[in-house]
Design a protein around this motif. Sequence first.
Motif, mmCIF file in Angstrom:
data_model
loop_
_atom_site.group_PDB
_atom_site.id
_atom_site.type_symbol
_atom_site.label_atom_id
_atom_site.label_comp_id
_atom_site.label_asym_id
_atom_site.label_seq_id
_atom_site.Cartn_x
_atom_site.Cartn_y
_atom_site.Cartn_z
ATOM 1 N N ASN A 242 0.830 -1.214 0.000
ATOM 2 C CA ASN A 242 0.000 0.000 0.000
ATOM 3 C C ASN A 242 0.861 1.260 0.000
ATOM 4 O O ASN A 242 0.529 2.264 0.634
ATOM 5 N N HIS A 243 1.970 1.191 -0.719
ATOM 6 C CA HIS A 243 2.889 2.327 -0.820
ATOM 7 C C HIS A 243 3.173 2.663 -2.285
ATOM 8 O O HIS A 243 4.247 2.362 -2.812
ATOM 9 N N PRO A 244 2.203 3.276 -2.969
ATOM 10 C CA PRO A 244 2.472 3.691 -4.353
ATOM 11 C C PRO A 244 3.544 4.771 -4.389
ATOM 12 O O PRO A 244 3.584 5.640 -3.510
ATOM 13 N N VAL A 245 4.412 4.694 -5.371
ATOM 14 C CA VAL A 245 5.477 5.697 -5.510
ATOM 15 C C VAL A 245 5.020 6.754 -6.509
ATOM 16 O O VAL A 245 4.623 6.432 -7.633
ATOM 17 N N ASP A 246 5.068 8.006 -6.098
ATOM 18 C CA ASP A 246 4.567 9.107 -6.922
ATOM 19 C C ASP A 246 5.675 9.875 -7.619
ATOM 20 O O ASP A 246 5.416 10.645 -8.535
ATOM 21 N N ASN A 247 6.911 9.683 -7.163
ATOM 22 C CA ASN A 247 7.987 10.521 -7.685
ATOM 23 C C ASN A 247 9.339 9.865 -7.388
ATOM 24 O O ASN A 247 9.531 9.304 -6.302
ATOM 25 N N ILE A 248 10.228 9.884 -8.367
ATOM 26 C CA ILE A 248 11.623 9.517 -8.127
ATOM 27 C C ILE A 248 12.392 10.824 -7.942
ATOM 28 O O ILE A 248 12.389 11.689 -8.821
ATOM 29 N N ILE A 249 13.007 10.971 -6.790
ATOM 30 C CA ILE A 249 13.687 12.237 -6.456
ATOM 31 C C ILE A 249 15.082 12.247 -7.079
ATOM 32 O O ILE A 249 15.877 11.326 -6.865
ATOM 33 N N VAL A 250 15.341 13.287 -7.862
ATOM 34 C CA VAL A 250 16.647 13.436 -8.519
ATOM 35 C C VAL A 250 17.282 14.735 -8.070
ATOM 36 O O VAL A 250 16.642 15.793 -8.046
ATOM 37 N N ASN A 251 18.565 14.665 -7.706
ATOM 38 C CA ASN A 251 19.318 15.860 -7.301
ATOM 39 C C ASN A 251 20.660 15.863 -8.027
ATOM 40 O O ASN A 251 21.415 14.889 -7.950
ATOM 41 N N ASN A 252 20.936 16.930 -8.755
ATOM 42 C CA ASN A 252 22.186 17.047 -9.515
ATOM 43 C C ASN A 252 22.439 15.839 -10.415
ATOM 44 O O ASN A 252 23.558 15.325 -10.520
ATOM 45 N N GLY A 253 21.344 15.357 -11.044
ATOM 46 C CA GLY A 253 21.492 14.264 -12.005
ATOM 47 C C GLY A 253 21.588 12.887 -11.391
ATOM 48 O O GLY A 253 21.816 11.907 -12.110
ATOM 49 N N SER A 254 21.387 12.778 -10.074
ATOM 50 C CA SER A 254 21.452 11.470 -9.413
ATOM 51 C C SER A 254 20.139 11.175 -8.694
ATOM 52 O O SER A 254 19.559 12.068 -8.059
ATOM 53 N N ALA A 255 19.693 9.920 -8.793
ATOM 54 C CA ALA A 255 18.507 9.500 -8.042
ATOM 55 C C ALA A 255 18.895 9.375 -6.575
ATOM 56 O O ALA A 255 19.859 8.681 -6.236
ATOM 57 N N ILE A 256 18.139 10.041 -5.707
ATOM 58 C CA ILE A 256 18.492 10.026 -4.286
ATOM 59 C C ILE A 256 17.352 9.518 -3.402
ATOM 60 O O ILE A 256 17.514 9.403 -2.186
ATOM 61 N N GLY A 257 16.195 9.195 -4.018
ATOM 62 C CA GLY A 257 15.098 8.699 -3.199
ATOM 63 C C GLY A 257 13.798 8.620 -3.973
ATOM 64 O O GLY A 257 13.756 8.838 -5.195
ATOM 65 N N ILE A 258 12.741 8.298 -3.238
ATOM 66 C CA ILE A 258 11.405 8.218 -3.819
ATOM 67 C C ILE A 258 10.431 8.937 -2.900
ATOM 68 O O ILE A 258 10.726 9.184 -1.724
ATOM 69 N N GLU A 259 9.284 9.255 -3.452
ATOM 70 C CA GLU A 259 8.226 9.865 -2.655
ATOM 71 C C GLU A 259 7.008 8.953 -2.686
ATOM 72 O O GLU A 259 6.561 8.538 -3.762
ATOM 73 N N SER A 260 6.497 8.602 -1.509
ATOM 74 C CA SER A 260 5.341 7.722 -1.418
ATOM 75 C C SER A 260 4.438 8.180 -0.278
ATOM 76 O O SER A 260 4.924 8.438 0.834
ATOM 77 N N ARG A 261 3.158 8.297 -0.577
ATOM 78 C CA ARG A 261 2.169 8.715 0.425
ATOM 79 C C ARG A 261 2.586 10.004 1.132
ATOM 80 O O ARG A 261 2.438 10.151 2.341
ATOM 81 N N GLY A 262 3.137 10.925 0.350
ATOM 82 C CA GLY A 262 3.492 12.239 0.868
ATOM 83 C C GLY A 262 4.787 12.288 1.647
ATOM 84 O O GLY A 262 5.171 13.353 2.153
ATOM 85 N N GLN A 263 5.489 11.161 1.740
ATOM 86 C CA GLN A 263 6.747 11.131 2.480
ATOM 87 C C GLN A 263 7.918 10.839 1.550
ATOM 88 O O GLN A 263 7.781 10.071 0.593
ATOM 89 N N LYS A 264 9.050 11.412 1.853
ATOM 90 C CA LYS A 264 10.269 11.162 1.072
ATOM 91 C C LYS A 264 11.087 10.076 1.750
ATOM 92 O O LYS A 264 11.277 10.090 2.971
ATOM 93 N N HIS A 265 11.556 9.129 0.948
ATOM 94 C CA HIS A 265 12.390 8.036 1.442
ATOM 95 C C HIS A 265 13.695 8.056 0.653
ATOM 96 O O HIS A 265 13.707 7.760 -0.547
ATOM 97 N N PHE A 266 14.766 8.432 1.320
ATOM 98 C CA PHE A 266 16.037 8.601 0.617
ATOM 99 C C PHE A 266 16.829 7.299 0.570
ATOM 100 O O PHE A 266 16.716 6.441 1.459
ATOM 101 N N ALA A 267 17.616 7.144 -0.486
ATOM 102 C CA ALA A 267 18.422 5.934 -0.657
ATOM 103 C C ALA A 267 19.592 6.241 -1.579
ATOM 104 O O ALA A 267 19.595 7.246 -2.302
#
Length: 488
Positions: A242-267
């Motif tokens: 029950n955690h759909p991902v709405d966004n892949i977070i990119v910073n300076n050309g690198s993937a740094i996390g995802i956004e799910s259910r309004g929360q950011k999860h960095f990796a």
Amino acid sequence: MKKTIHIIGSGFSSLAASCYLAKQGYEVSIFEKNANVGGRARQLKKDGFTFDIGPTWYWMPDVFERFFADFNKTPSDYYRLEKLNPAYSVYFGKHDFITIEDTLEKIKIAFENEEQGSAKKLQKFIDQAQSNYNIAIKDLVYNPGESPLELITPATIKKLNQFFSTIKRDVRKAFKNKKLIQILEFPVLFLGAKPSDTPSFYNFMNYADFGLGTFHPKKGMYEVILGIQSLAKALGVSIYTNHPVDNIIVNNGSAIGIESRGQKHFADIIISGADYHHSETLLKPEYRQYSEAYWDKKTFAPSSLLFYVGFNKKLNHVNHHTLFFDVDFDVHAKAIYDDPKWPESPLFYASFPSKTDSHAAPEGQEAGIFLIPLAPGLEDTPELRDLYFDKIISRFEHLTNQDVKKSIILKESFCVNDFIKDYNSYKGNAYGMANTLLQTAFLRPKLKSKTVKNLYFTGQLTVPGPGVPPSLISGKLVADLVNKYHSL
């Protein structure tokens, strides 16, 4: 400190990748949009009936064995397999069917009964298919599709001509009987393309069919998903449903996390096992590798109209897997690939797991799964679903010589709109991208993003292709690539 990896989706490829990466020392988390793991390989339980929503065929048992062996396990540690005999039967008309049994010797007898001299031809055909299987499944498909040089080996050079001929041409050169031709062309449907568009080399699917056979995991294909999930958890993988991902977070050309259910999860690393086209829509346009025009030009494997049906009695004259080829295959194929539309007279497939497995239906009753292959992107309405159910169930009654409509006590359906809603599937496709010559290996969408660092993809739209065994392999390939480009 361990490097962290977030994986989007929990289908076969995502679960496999999570196992390999956790074993290699990464801290792995899976984010699944639905309430249960499995992606397209989920399960429907209702009124005492159990249906596999997605895959129902267990082929290439060696690929599953190889996967579990990488963790010093065997499939029997997680589920019990039964080889089906017969593997399946094929109806061509009323009282007109061919049964495919569980050994090549028995199948040769069935062929010989239809066309004199065909047993010898079949042996030669399957010998070549086995040779191709040993090259493809034991070697080639475990390459990541980064370079065309992966396909150039001493073994493939000897078979170069097979990449420029087709399954259709080869089968029809050896066999004249239309029924035998259709049976030999049928396994290609698992690759998502017409026999006329599939290179001869892919006849290794015929060896998977006649040489290795068809199996059934006790309690259904979902037991395989549960087995891999159990392995993943034992290796330390965290799974969030029950955690759909709405966004892949990119910073300076690198993937740094995802956004799910309004929360950011960095990796440190992101892998998407969700539909590839959808996965790229989770990125800003400048970070997408493939345009809408690119996807629109690709040959996609079919979508499907599926029905999950409970009968209040046992059915006659059908096997666990039964194919209905009583209409023109070429006309139906044209409606899928050349002129996309609802087919006037569709071929269909039916699976009756309760023929083998008492868990599938209450005692004295029958569970049936009916599937009509369709072009992706078609209009999908309740009225069309009802129309086509009536079409196939009427033909089913006629061909198998029994009344079943009045015995239906449960009916659920799944089609284009559901593939889009549940899996974010491009145009509602069911099987990914077809394995045609120009969509093979390095010509498929890449496992490693070309535009975003630390971003990877896995599953049936990338390497090696559609189907459950290729998806398991895809999970291993993406894990190997992560190891290649990142050090712990």
